[in-house]
Motif scaffolding. Structure first.
Motif, short mmCIF file in Angstrom:
data_model
loop_
_atom_site.label_atom_id
_atom_site.label_comp_id
_atom_site.label_asym_id
_atom_site.label_seq_id
_atom_site.Cartn_x
_atom_site.Cartn_y
_atom_site.Cartn_z
N ASP A 24 0.85 -1.18 0.00
CA ASP A 24 0.00 0.00 0.00
C ASP A 24 0.89 1.23 0.00
O ASP A 24 1.73 1.40 0.88
CB ASP A 24 -0.89 -0.03 1.25
CG ASP A 24 -1.84 1.16 1.36
OD1 ASP A 24 -1.79 2.06 0.50
OD2 ASP A 24 -2.61 1.18 2.32
N PHE A 55 -7.31 -2.36 0.11
CA PHE A 55 -8.36 -1.34 0.04
C PHE A 55 -8.02 -0.12 0.89
O PHE A 55 -8.60 0.94 0.73
CB PHE A 55 -9.71 -1.90 0.46
CG PHE A 55 -10.21 -3.05 -0.39
CD1 PHE A 55 -9.53 -3.49 -1.51
CD2 PHE A 55 -11.37 -3.70 -0.04
CE1 PHE A 55 -9.99 -4.55 -2.27
CE2 PHE A 55 -11.85 -4.76 -0.80
CZ PHE A 55 -11.16 -5.18 -1.92
N SER A 57 -5.49 1.57 0.53
CA SER A 57 -4.90 2.55 -0.38
C SER A 57 -5.94 3.50 -0.97
O SER A 57 -5.59 4.50 -1.59
CB SER A 57 -4.12 1.85 -1.50
OG SER A 57 -4.97 1.03 -2.25
N LEU A 58 -7.21 3.22 -0.75
CA LEU A 58 -8.27 4.12 -1.21
C LEU A 58 -8.44 5.35 -0.32
O LEU A 58 -9.06 6.33 -0.74
CB LEU A 58 -9.61 3.37 -1.25
CG LEU A 58 -9.83 2.40 -2.39
CD1 LEU A 58 -11.05 1.52 -2.12
CD2 LEU A 58 -10.00 3.15 -3.69
N LEU A 77 -15.02 5.95 -8.16
CA LEU A 77 -13.64 5.56 -7.90
C LEU A 77 -13.59 4.26 -7.11
O LEU A 77 -12.89 3.31 -7.49
CB LEU A 77 -12.91 6.66 -7.12
CG LEU A 77 -11.57 6.27 -6.50
CD1 LEU A 77 -10.50 6.16 -7.57
CD2 LEU A 77 -11.15 7.27 -5.44
N ARG A 78 -14.35 4.21 -6.03
CA ARG A 78 -14.38 3.02 -5.18
C ARG A 78 -14.79 1.79 -5.98
O ARG A 78 -14.12 0.76 -5.96
CB ARG A 78 -15.35 3.24 -4.02
CG ARG A 78 -15.47 2.02 -3.11
CD ARG A 78 -16.77 2.00 -2.35
NE ARG A 78 -17.90 2.02 -3.26
CZ ARG A 78 -19.09 2.55 -2.96
NH1 ARG A 78 -19.30 3.10 -1.79
NH2 ARG A 78 -20.07 2.53 -3.85
N TYR A 81 -12.24 0.58 -8.51
CA TYR A 81 -11.13 -0.07 -7.83
C TYR A 81 -11.52 -1.47 -7.34
O TYR A 81 -10.73 -2.41 -7.43
CB TYR A 81 -10.66 0.80 -6.65
CG TYR A 81 -9.47 0.23 -5.93
CD1 TYR A 81 -8.18 0.49 -6.36
CD2 TYR A 81 -9.63 -0.60 -4.82
CE1 TYR A 81 -7.08 -0.02 -5.70
CE2 TYR A 81 -8.54 -1.13 -4.15
CZ TYR A 81 -7.27 -0.84 -4.60
OH TYR A 81 -6.19 -1.38 -3.94
N TRP A 85 -11.64 -7.12 -7.83
CA TRP A 85 -11.50 -7.98 -6.66
C TRP A 85 -12.67 -8.96 -6.52
O TRP A 85 -12.58 -9.91 -5.74
CB TRP A 85 -11.35 -7.15 -5.39
CG TRP A 85 -10.09 -6.34 -5.39
CD1 TRP A 85 -9.96 -5.04 -5.81
CD2 TRP A 85 -8.80 -6.76 -4.99
NE1 TRP A 85 -8.65 -4.64 -5.68
CE2 TRP A 85 -7.92 -5.67 -5.18
CE3 TRP A 85 -8.30 -7.96 -4.48
CZ2 TRP A 85 -6.57 -5.74 -4.87
CZ3 TRP A 85 -6.95 -8.02 -4.16
CH2 TRP A 85 -6.10 -6.94 -4.37
N ALA A 99 -14.17 -2.10 1.99
CA ALA A 99 -13.51 -0.83 1.73
C ALA A 99 -13.77 0.16 2.87
O ALA A 99 -12.87 0.92 3.25
CB ALA A 99 -13.97 -0.24 0.40
#
Length: 149
Positions: A24, A55, A57-58, A77-78, A81, A85, A99
């Motif tokens: 991360d 997650f 890193s979000l 964005l979420r 990303y 997964w 998240a």
């Protein structure tokens, strides 16, 4: 510490989703990305990096997107990303919950990063900055929950 049982519950719940740890960056924002050629990007300043839940890193980019563009863009964005997964098995709604947990727990890494400075670097303000992130850990809502995302 009064928050310890909640912290342990969040960690256990996040772990139950089965998403493996990853590297991360821990401070990824548009000032940490170079575009040396069309379609090519270089991420730099890995000084805050740690191994942790991917997650987490979000946290920093989601806050920036939320502040700059609003909650609908933070949700996009979420989801962009998280979508890859889903190949691991969890559904997108489950990954959204993961998240929320991971970005909450990522505050611990942000808090610790203030004390991993280069030797001789002035530490003025580090304790306050670290305390801010610990406060974020136990805040009522996370970056995604704040936006109603």
């Amino acid at each position: 510490m009064a928050g310890r049982p909640r912290l342990l519950d969040w960690c256990a719940e996040l772990d139950a989703y089965g998403v493996p740890d990853s590297l991360d960056h821990c401070d990824l924002h548009d000032g940490q990305v170079l575009a040396p050629a069309p379609g090519r990007f270089t991420f730099f300043d890995w000084g805050d990096a740690a191994v942790g839940h991917p997650f987490g890193s979000l946290l920093v980019p989601a806050r920036a997107v939320l502040e700059r563009y609003g909650p609908e863009h933070a949700a996009r964005l979420r989801d962009a990303y998280l979508e890859p997964w889903t190949d691991l098995g969890p559904s997108l709604p489950e990954l959204r919950r993961a998240a929320v947990l991971a970005t909450r727990l990522a505050a611990l890494g942000r808090a610790a990063s203030w004390f991993r400075l280069f030797p001789g670097t002035p530490t003025t303000g580090c304790a306050e900055a670290s305390a801010h992130w610990v406060g974020e850990l136990f805040a009522e809502t996370t970056v995604f929950e704040d936006a109603g995302v």
